[in-house]
Enzyme design. Structure first.
Site, PDB file in Angstrom:
ATOM      1  N   LYS A  35     -14.731  19.536 -12.948  1.00 46.94           N
ATOM      2  CA  LYS A  35     -14.376  19.139 -14.351  1.00 46.94           C
ATOM      3  C   LYS A  35     -13.795  17.657 -14.604  1.00 46.94           C
ATOM      4  O   LYS A  35     -13.288  17.066 -13.611  1.00 46.94           O
ATOM      5  CB  LYS A  35     -13.546  20.259 -14.764  1.00 46.94           C
ATOM      6  CG  LYS A  35     -12.182  20.343 -14.369  1.00 46.94           C
ATOM      7  CD  LYS A  35     -11.475  21.678 -14.676  1.00 46.94           C
ATOM      8  CE  LYS A  35     -10.029  21.725 -14.111  1.00 46.94           C
ATOM      9  NZ  LYS A  35      -9.682  23.127 -14.216  1.00 46.94           N
ATOM     10  N   TYR A 256       8.994  -6.875 -19.796  1.00 48.86           N
ATOM     11  CA  TYR A 256       9.271  -6.432 -21.028  1.00 48.86           C
ATOM     12  C   TYR A 256      10.697  -5.611 -21.119  1.00 48.86           C
ATOM     13  O   TYR A 256      10.828  -4.849 -20.009  1.00 48.86           O
ATOM     14  CB  TYR A 256       8.311  -5.631 -21.595  1.00 48.86           C
ATOM     15  CG  TYR A 256       7.032  -6.332 -22.119  1.00 48.86           C
ATOM     16  CD1 TYR A 256       7.008  -7.419 -23.102  1.00 48.86           C
ATOM     17  CD2 TYR A 256       5.895  -6.095 -21.479  1.00 48.86           C
ATOM     18  CE1 TYR A 256       5.937  -8.162 -23.527  1.00 48.86           C
ATOM     19  CE2 TYR A 256       4.722  -6.864 -21.749  1.00 48.86           C
ATOM     20  CZ  TYR A 256       4.729  -7.903 -22.958  1.00 48.86           C
ATOM     21  OH  TYR A 256       3.790  -8.542 -23.161  1.00 48.86           O
TER      22      TYR A 256
HETATM   23  C1  LIG Z   1      -9.275  23.633 -13.018  1.00 50.50           C
HETATM   24  C2  LIG Z   1      -9.425  24.724 -12.430  1.00 50.50           C
HETATM   25  C3  LIG Z   1      -9.433  25.247 -11.127  1.00 50.50           C
HETATM   26  C4  LIG Z   1      -9.081  24.159 -10.198  1.00 50.50           C
HETATM   27  O1  LIG Z   1      -7.479  23.946 -10.215  1.00 50.50           O
HETATM   28  P1  LIG Z   1      -6.918  22.975  -9.217  1.00 50.50           P
HETATM   29  O2  LIG Z   1      -5.340  23.176  -9.341  1.00 50.50           O
HETATM   30  O3  LIG Z   1      -7.491  21.749  -9.431  1.00 50.50           O
HETATM   31  O4  LIG Z   1      -7.508  23.412  -7.811  1.00 50.50           O
HETATM   32  C5  LIG Z   1      -9.527  26.435 -10.809  1.00 50.50           C
HETATM   33  N1  LIG Z   1     -10.070  27.394 -11.894  1.00 50.50           N
HETATM   34  C6  LIG Z   1     -10.185  27.141 -13.254  1.00 50.50           C
HETATM   35  C7  LIG Z   1     -10.483  28.288 -14.156  1.00 50.50           C
HETATM   36  C8  LIG Z   1      -9.732  25.636 -13.480  1.00 50.50           C
HETATM   37  O5  LIG Z   1      -9.773  25.506 -14.759  1.00 50.50           O
END
Ligand SMILES: *Cc1c(COP(=O)(O)O)cnc(C)c1O
Length: 373
Positions: A35, A256
């Site tokens: 994702k 800054y």
């Molecule tokens: C993002 C996600 C994962 C992966 O999580 P990580 O901590 O990056 O391993 C697994 N299951 C779901 C439902 C997620 O949304």
């Protein structure tokens, strides 16, 4: 010459980290979670490094389409399921598996016309209180789904809130087992932290694990454990160069707001990387940076396109010296130096996830097929 900032994506590291997930969860199938554009690495790029996965898990139908266009024929799971009834047409067309976490999604499925029954992952809310059916409503949802002609196989899933921290997973495992222990269907419970820390227990690892951040070479439970402890390799290097040098007197300030004041004569280097590239603006003085593979620290506020680092103890550093913001440094001496994204993130009060996802589109990306450097 283009601005010297670039992100390197290490395909061999993606491949290696996927293998680590398999070692942690023997016999389980692995969803590579891609994702957020492959956690900021680029979906197409990480696909090349992770195509040995059993399936890809993501959120957007647009990203799922992209994977099908790349010719991925295997499973794709929509981790939040569909957002409206019309999305189900795309699921039918692209052969997507999807999470079902609420009654509305079951209603939409019941009204959906499809030749191909869908594979669904029914999600229980075991305490995260984000998505999922309450434990007492789970069995009923399972029965309703199982009876639908639109549904092929029902798998069971939940998500851990504390797999990376001392609270752990026992309280959620107990709820899951109590309310789903006797239901048929494959199981999926573990994110990266669950996979690394708990998947040696067959009841926890289930049939599918869902590692995300570990595939990209970050430790989900830093600073308790780092990537070296878990045997993970960074999949991204963010690197730049020194594009200017300043000599300071005691009392001179940097950048800054004059946040940093020199208490002695100093030599500082200006690095081509700023918050418009995704580097966190709130990075404090001393945030680690490698110059020529040697550690030094940030001085002064990060600005839009530049930041400054202390070169006082690095007399050989000069215009054009390589700078590693995180990842693997070009060779210096015998061994490659590394700076973990987790360490940088921790100093900035955030997590590696956020930094890798935030690298901005203006940063050119180079994909490396071979070990680096
Ligand atoms: C993002 C996600 C994962 C992966 O999580 P990580 O901590 O990056 O391993 C697994 N299951 C779901 C439902 C997620 O949304």
């Amino acid at each position: 010459m283009p601005r010297p900032l670039e992100a390197l994506i290490h395909l061999d590291a993606l491949h290696h980290n996927l293998q680590r997930a398999r070692e942690c969860a023997p016999d389980a199938s692995v969803w590579a979670v891609v994702k957020a554009n492959g956690y900021g690495h680029g979906l197409q790029r990480v696909y090349e490094g992770l195509r040995a996965a059993d399936g890809f898990a993501l959120l957007d139908i647009a990203e799922a389409k992209k994977l099908r266009e790349l010719d991925w024929r295997g499973p794709i799971l929509l981790l939040e399921g569909v957002f409206d009834a019309r999305d189900l047409e795309w699921c039918s067309r692209l052969g997507l598996w999807h999470v079902v976490h609420c009654d509305e999604q079951i209603d939409w499925l019941a009204a959906h016309k499809t030749e191909w029954p869908h594979r669904v992952f029914l999600k229980m809310n075991t305490g995260m209180n984000r998505l999922g059916f309450k434990p007492h409503a789970f069995r009923n949802a399972w029965a309703r789904l199982s009876a639908l002609p639109q549904v092929d196989e029902v798998s069971l899933m939940t998500h851990f809130s504390d797999a990376d921290s001392p609270r752990g997973i026992a309280h959620q495992m107990a709820v899951f087992q109590q309310h789903a222990g006797d239901l048929s269907g494959e199981r999926s419970l573990c994110n990266s932290a669950g996979t690394l820390r708990y998947a040696s227990d067959p009841a926890v690892r289930g049939d599918w694990v869902r590692p995300g951040v570990m595939l990209y070479g970050a430790a989900p439970d830093y600073p308790e454990h780092d990537v070296t402890h878990w045997g993970l390799k960074p999949a991204m290097t963010l690197q730049s160069k020194i594009i200017g040098i300043q000599h300071l007197e005691a009392g001179d300030t940097v950048g800054y707001g004059s946040r940093f004041t020199a208490d002695k004569p100093m030599r500082i280097g200006v690095v081509a990387c700023g918050y418009a590239d995704g580097y966190p603006r709130h990075a404090p003085d001393g945030t680690p940076v490698l110059v020529d593979g040697q550690r030094t620290g940030l001085v002064g506020r990060v600005s839009m396109d530049m930041m400054c680092v202390d070169l006082s103890h690095l007399p050989e550093a000069q215009m054009g010296s390589p700078v590693t913001l995180w990842g693997i440094a070009p060779h210096h001496g015998d061994h490659a130096a590394q700076l973990s994204i987790d360490e940088v993130a921790h100093r900035c009060g955030t997590i590696g996830y956020e930094l890798m996802c935030a690298v901005s589109p203006r940063v050119p990306v180079q994909v490396l097929n071979h070990p680096f450097p």
